[in-house]
Design an enzyme around this catalytic site. Structure first.
Site, short mmCIF file in Angstrom:
data_model
loop_
_atom_site.label_atom_id
_atom_site.label_comp_id
_atom_site.label_asym_id
_atom_site.label_seq_id
_atom_site.Cartn_x
_atom_site.Cartn_y
_atom_site.Cartn_z
N ARG A 1 18.06 -34.89 3.79
CA ARG A 1 18.40 -33.47 2.99
C ARG A 1 18.69 -32.46 3.83
NH1 ARG A 1 15.06 -30.74 0.29
NH2 ARG A 1 13.74 -32.43 -0.31
N TYR B 1 40.61 -22.20 -7.30
CA TYR B 1 40.38 -23.41 -7.89
C TYR B 1 39.89 -23.61 -9.19
CZ TYR B 1 39.02 -28.35 -7.75
OH TYR B 1 38.78 -29.92 -8.00
N ASP C 1 38.29 -20.05 1.02
CA ASP C 1 38.67 -21.65 0.70
C ASP C 1 39.76 -21.94 1.28
OD1 ASP C 1 39.06 -24.30 -0.30
OD2 ASP C 1 38.27 -23.55 -2.23
N LYS D 1 39.94 -33.47 0.68
CA LYS D 1 41.54 -33.34 0.76
C LYS D 1 41.82 -33.60 2.19
CE LYS D 1 40.38 -32.38 -3.27
NZ LYS D 1 40.14 -30.66 -4.00
C1 LIG Z 1 39.26 -30.04 -4.68
C2 LIG Z 1 39.02 -28.59 -4.38
C3 LIG Z 1 37.67 -27.85 -4.42
C4 LIG Z 1 36.34 -28.79 -5.01
O1 LIG Z 1 36.28 -29.66 -4.07
P1 LIG Z 1 35.37 -31.20 -4.51
O2 LIG Z 1 35.43 -31.58 -3.02
O3 LIG Z 1 36.53 -31.73 -5.36
O4 LIG Z 1 34.25 -30.69 -5.14
C5 LIG Z 1 37.66 -26.46 -3.94
N1 LIG Z 1 38.60 -25.73 -3.62
C6 LIG Z 1 39.95 -26.28 -3.64
C7 LIG Z 1 41.06 -25.58 -3.22
C8 LIG Z 1 40.28 -27.76 -3.92
O5 LIG Z 1 41.40 -28.07 -3.47
#
Ligand SMILES: *Cc1c(COP(=O)(O)O)cnc(C)c1O
Length: 395
Positions: A60, A113, A185, A210
């Site tokens: 962890r 998001y 992000d 992604k």
């Molecule tokens: C998918 C996504 C998230 C969240 O990510 P997870 O891996 O699904 O928790 C946050 N920001 C953006 C821009 C995303 O496309």
């Protein structure tokens, strides 16, 4: 070889953080599927806990396979270090819960998001964190909202799902002048085409689910601070909040990252051509793609990105009814949320990813009912085009 010496992203994605295993020379980073690590004696255990000796204690907190992934993404983003998390949302909540205080004010992109916005408004608000969401593509909108309690500016560019851009360098300057932390992000762009830390951001976040992983088989996240002090602060907070990544998950993402440059290059080449095809199609009302001259921030895209990405959003002349017909008719692009994988995915944000966002906020964020989001994959362009063509002919 020192990571600083890699001149290209193509080399970095394959080698940074992914040195052959020092024990047996394994070329692929070994999966250390162990929750805990043995100490040679009581003194060593005490020294590790006290931080006097390097080494692993408990997964962890840190783990060698996860560390390889953290080093890899930190190198791709030119940050001090990486902190891998169980999901992108975990990366976001670790940063926000870790760095904000009771009464802190936060400013964020209106079309951020969906889950980020819901988490801030429904959960962080319970700890008296106040947030304003605005169209961050206009820097004056942000400037106007800054007050003495403002601690953090959280932007997403290109934003999901509208593909509106925010000027990272301008935000960084505003953040510096007002003593705010700038968090970006960078999920939609990937480090291949955009490096927010180089433009002055303090922290970059990815949903590695992604583009970084890229194969639609892992959920995960990573945080990369630019400076050591913020890195150390978050390094301590992550294991307390408990959103660590798992070693096997980390290994899959490392494997995905090796082809990140190739995948992003191919999918954005497809996206560029598909965006042009859609823009010229008689049934298409509008297309938003940063690579098109018609994108209101095409110049900013050229300035802060090294490519235009693999995400397209568009609307049909027949509105959502026509769009529904279309997304039910595509055969190659899969009807699914998420993005950034080798396979093309298509979805309808207003009823899917952003269904939890109240109607008024959706309108403010530009998430219209007719908006269809396409994540372009690495299939052959001719097949993708023919598929969209036949789906549009059903409308
Ligand atoms: C998918 C996504 C998230 C969240 O990510 P997870 O891996 O699904 O928790 C946050 N920001 C953006 C821009 C995303 O496309």
């Amino acid at each position: 070889m020192d990571e600083q010496e890699y001149k290209t992203m193509e080399t970095k994605v394959i080698h940074a953080g992914q040195e052959p295993d020092p024990l047996f020379g394994g070329v692929s980073v070994p999966i250390y599927q162990s929750s805990t690590f043995a100490f040679q004696n009581a003194e060593q255990g005490a020294a590790r806990f006290a931080g006097r000796e390097k080494g692993y204690i408990y997964t962890r907190i840190a783990n060698p396979t996860i560390k390889a992934l953290e080093d890899s993404v930190a190198a791709l983003e030119n940050g001090y270090g990486g902190i891998a998390t169980s999901s992108g949302m975990s990366a976001i909540s670790t940063v926000l819960f870790g760095l904000l205080e009771k009464g802190s004010h936060l400013i964020s992109t209106a079309s951020v998001y969906g889950a980020t916005r819901v988490m801030v408004e429904n959960i962080l608000s319970r700890f008296d964190v106040v947030a304003d969401f605005t169209d961050t593509s206009k820097i004056d909108n942000i400037r106007r909202l800054i007050r003495s309690e403002t601690k953090l500016l959280f932007i997403e560019t290109p934003a999901n799902p509208t593909l509106v851009l925010t000027d990272i360098a301008a935000c960084a300057q505003l953040a510096r002048e007002n003593n705010l932390l700038l968090v970006v992000d960078n999920t939609f762009a990937s480090p291949i085409i955009q490096n927010p830390l180089d433009l002055g951001a303090d922290i970059v976040i990815h949903s590695v689910t992604k583009f970084l992983n890229g194969h639609s088989d892992v959920v995960g996240g990573v945080i990369v601070p630019r400076e050591e002090s913020i890195y150390q602060q978050l390094r301590k907070i992550m294991p307390l909040l408990g959103g660590n990544m798992d070693p096997h998950q980390a290994w899959l993402v490392l494997r995905g990252i090796k082809t990140l440059a190739l995948r992003v290059e191919k999918s954005q080449e497809n996206a560029f051509k598909l965006a042009q095809f859609l823009a010229d199609h008689p049934q298409v009302a509008w297309v938003n793609y940063p690579g098109l001259k018609s994108h209101p921030q095409h110049d900013l895209a050229r300035r802060q990105m090294r490519g235009f990405g693999a995400m397209i959003c568009f609307g049909l002349k027949g509105g959502y009814e026509a769009g529904k017909k279309m997304i039910n008719s595509v055969k190659i692009a899969t009807l699914a949320v998420s993005l950034g994988g080798v396979e093309s995915l298509i979805q309808h944000p207003a009823s899917m990813t952003h269904a939890g966002v109240p109607q008024k906020e959706k309108e403010q964020a530009g998430i219209t009912d007719d908006l269809i989001r396409l994540s372009v994959g690495c299939e052959g362009f001719e097949d993708l085009k023919a598929d969209l063509e036949q789906a549009l002919s059903q409308v």
